[in-house]
Design an enzyme around this catalytic site. Structure first.
Site, short mmCIF file in Angstrom:
data_model
loop_
_atom_site.label_atom_id
_atom_site.label_comp_id
_atom_site.label_asym_id
_atom_site.label_seq_id
_atom_site.Cartn_x
_atom_site.Cartn_y
_atom_site.Cartn_z
N LYS A 184 0.85 -1.19 0.00
CA LYS A 184 0.00 0.00 0.00
C LYS A 184 0.88 1.24 0.00
O LYS A 184 1.96 1.26 0.59
CB LYS A 184 -0.92 0.03 1.23
CG LYS A 184 -1.82 1.27 1.29
CD LYS A 184 -2.68 1.31 2.54
CE LYS A 184 -3.48 2.61 2.60
NZ LYS A 184 -4.34 2.69 3.80
N GLU A 229 -9.68 11.05 12.03
CA GLU A 229 -8.79 9.96 12.43
C GLU A 229 -7.99 10.32 13.67
O GLU A 229 -7.21 11.27 13.67
CB GLU A 229 -7.85 9.60 11.28
CG GLU A 229 -7.08 8.32 11.53
CD GLU A 229 -6.76 7.57 10.25
OE1 GLU A 229 -6.18 6.49 10.34
OE2 GLU A 229 -7.10 8.06 9.16
#
Length: 434
Positions: A184, A229
């Protein structure tokens, strides 16, 4: 180093329906706000800045030394009371951007257990009393920001990374992932808002705090935004985090007839192998980095769908009991260093992804996607990831940032569209049109 003195006084219950947002009235305010609670700071009595790979450690050392020499009267004793510093840290260890901790003169806090006021000074002869603290707060509130009127000449234009350059970077990233070596990669870009009149930061913060109540609205020295977040929160030796990875734009849906928003998000987001894969990488990254500091850790076995005004996210909450070595539990600042950067904002493996970000993005992220939040003298604190935000570069220029997680199934066009969805909170709060 300057010796500080502080007093915290109990203000009792705060009855206003808008809570701590009542204090978002100055453009130079420091803040960390969610659902009407949090901390708001005014003024400055001490500052730390540093750049490079040692920025977290030197900040933590500066903060410890500041506390050791301080005189603190804190009968309230809650997290966020006593000496408090707001801070933001550069995303990258190679960034030239100065990471910082700022100790305000006045802090107003509001939590489930009440409201409090802290007055901090470097004056050895200052009176540390409730009257002095309240007078200092009143002084800061005497001058409030004027709200911005309707504008007609504001412009939004490409920053360091154009749309075509971003799509090329995504394509190159997908190719690198396909070739092995990483699973990723997170790639970001920026856009610039040129305003026809000076930004009313306090108004922007209020807009964000009201519209994005499930996010943490932050303001630290020109870095502003509302992040969904939580990198790490520490309260009484318990650490918590909220990990997001996997995004669906609410403005571009293809629902089946009669399908609800919730059912659509569950079907398309939670049912996507690509999105689930991206999320699994992010949660594994955080828990692996956090594990050495904990005695027990729990997380959801399956992510849940977090609904925000602009997007849906796959989200997971993590909590952990912190281990105490020699009677000392790690502080929020120490844990922020330990877990940053997670795969949610960098990629995995971290070092490989970080090097590729520098190669492909061709920009310095500065504080974007770095830790932003606060810490207190007891080691408590909340550090979010500086997302859905911007840097105020001048009274009339604001630089917005957004990024996306890239995996082997990513496409340049879809990732570009996702950045626009993530720009939307700041664009709307600034009163701009794309």
């Amino acid at each position: 180093m300057t010796s500080l003195r502080a007093v915290t006084v109990d203000l009792g219950e705060h009855s206003s329906p808008t809570g701590i947002m009542d204090y978002l009235v100055r453009d130079d305010v420091l803040c960390w706000v969610r659902r009407g609670g949090g901390l708001v700071g005014f003024g400055e009595v001490a500052r730390f800045t540093d750049a490079g790979p040692g920025r977290f450690q030197t900040a933590a050392r500066w903060w410890r030394e500041l506390q050791q020499d301080a005189e603190v009267d804190n009968p309230v004793g809650l997290p966020g009371t006593g000496l408090v510093a707001f801070g933001s840290f550069a995303f990258s260890k190679t960034s030239g951007h100065a990471s910082r901790l700022i100790v305000p003169q006045v802090v107003v806090g509001l939590g489930e257990q009440g409201c409090w006021l802290t007055y901090i000074t470097d004056d050895d002869g200052a009176d540390l009393s409730a009257e002095t603290a309240e007078a200092a707060l009143a002084g800061w509130l005497d001058e409030i920001s004027a709200e911005r009127g309707a504008e007609t000449a504001d412009r939004l234009h490409p920053g360091q990374v154009s749309e075509s350059a971003y799509k090329a970077a995504v394509a190159a990233g997908v190719q690198k992932i396909a070739g092995g070596g990483l699973s990723k990669l997170v790639l970001a870009r920026d856009v610039i808002a040129d305003l026809s009149s000076p930004i009313a930061t306090a108004q922007v913060l209020r807009e964000l705090a009201i519209r994005y109540q499930d996010c943490w609205t932050y303001s630290v020295d020109g870095l502003i935004g509302s992040t969904p977040e939580m990198l790490i929160k520490v309260e009484n030796n318990v650490a918590r985090a909220r990990v997001l990875a996997g995004t669906l734009d609410r403005a571009n849906t293809h629902k089946i007839d009669g399908e609800s928003d919730a059912a659509y998000a569950e079907r398309v987001l939670a049912g996507s192998e690509k999105q689930q894969h991206e999320h699994e990488i992010a949660i594994d990254s955080l828990t692996r980095k956090l594990q050495p500091y904990t005695s027990e850790m729990t997380s959801h076995s399956e992510p849940f769908v977090l609904e925000l005004p602009n997007v849906w996210h796959l989200a997971s909450d993590v909590s952990a009991e912190l281990s105490t070595n020699g009677g000392h539990a790690p502080s929020s600042l120490e844990l922020a260093e330990a877990v940053h950067p997670t795969a949610a904002v960098c990629g995995t493996p971290t070092e490989v992804a970080g090097a590729l970000i520098r190669e492909l993005e061709q920009m310095d992220r500065g504080p974007y996607a770095g830790p932003v939040g606060w810490t207190d003298g007891a080691g408590n604190g909340e550090w979010g990831i500086a997302l859905r935000g911007a840097v105020v570069e001048s009274p009339t220029r604001v630089r917005l940032y957004a990024g996306c997680g890239i995996v082997d199934a990513s496409t340049p066009e879809a990732e570009l569209a996702e950045t626009w969805a993530k720009f939307r909170p700041m664009i709307e709060a600034l009163g701009l049109r794309r």
